[in-house]
Design a protein around this motif. Sequence first.
Motif, PDB file in Angstrom:
ATOM      1  N   UNK A 289     -63.390 -52.791 -36.376  1.00 49.57           N
ATOM      2  CA  UNK A 289     -63.625 -51.506 -37.032  1.00 49.57           C
ATOM      3  C   UNK A 289     -64.272 -51.670 -38.403  1.00 49.57           C
ATOM      4  N   UNK A 290     -64.740 -50.538 -38.900  1.00 52.51           N
ATOM      5  CA  UNK A 290     -65.261 -50.435 -40.250  1.00 52.51           C
ATOM      6  C   UNK A 290     -64.574 -49.234 -40.883  1.00 52.51           C
ATOM      7  N   UNK A 291     -63.973 -49.439 -42.042  1.00 52.57           N
ATOM      8  CA  UNK A 291     -63.271 -48.353 -42.723  1.00 52.57           C
ATOM      9  C   UNK A 291     -63.967 -48.118 -44.052  1.00 52.57           C
ATOM     10  N   UNK A 292     -64.319 -46.865 -44.282  1.00 52.50           N
ATOM     11  CA  UNK A 292     -65.044 -46.519 -45.500  1.00 52.50           C
ATOM     12  C   UNK A 292     -64.485 -45.231 -46.087  1.00 52.50           C
ATOM     13  N   UNK A 293     -64.682 -45.055 -47.384  1.00 50.30           N
ATOM     14  CA  UNK A 293     -64.326 -43.813 -48.053  1.00 50.30           C
ATOM     15  C   UNK A 293     -65.622 -43.177 -48.548  1.00 50.30           C
ATOM     16  N   UNK A 294     -65.710 -41.868 -48.363  1.00 49.61           N
ATOM     17  CA  UNK A 294     -66.896 -41.108 -48.757  1.00 49.61           C
ATOM     18  C   UNK A 294     -66.567 -40.201 -49.941  1.00 49.61           C
ATOM     19  N   UNK A 295     -67.483 -40.133 -50.895  1.00 53.50           N
ATOM     20  CA  UNK A 295     -67.416 -39.185 -51.993  1.00 53.50           C
ATOM     21  C   UNK A 295     -68.586 -38.219 -51.849  1.00 53.50           C
TER      22      UNK A 295
END
Length: 127
Positions: free
Chosen positions: A41-47
């Motif tokens: 998986x790839x886990x990212x946070x978006x602003x």
Amino acid sequence: MEMMMTDTLPFSTQRIFDVEKSVRFSEEKAVVTEIAITQHSSIAVWGVRPGQQVSAHTHPDGQDTWIVVRGELTYYLGDGQKKIISAGQIDIAEPSQVHGAINEGLEDAVFLSIYSAPSLKVLTASP
């Protein structure tokens, strides 16, 4: 697809992450910050500031799960359909399902994206 600003946190063996400390913002475009990348998986946070968007797209090889942490977004479902998603809500886009969003609100939006596949493939789509 509209270019998005991408940031990557330094590699670590860390297993617990603070979303609010990881999120980044820009006055120009939505910013995606990769928190962790594994073979599964790839886990990212978006602003996403008001007026900014995550262009409509699909992933042919994996599921993309969004968890809204703060604010609200107008979420693209494909075929011109939209739905408001807000803090505390989760949306799951199965492989090849259209997703993306625009922040039509007055406050910043933050969401986590958990992409489940060995590699990240992105195809442009119509909202």
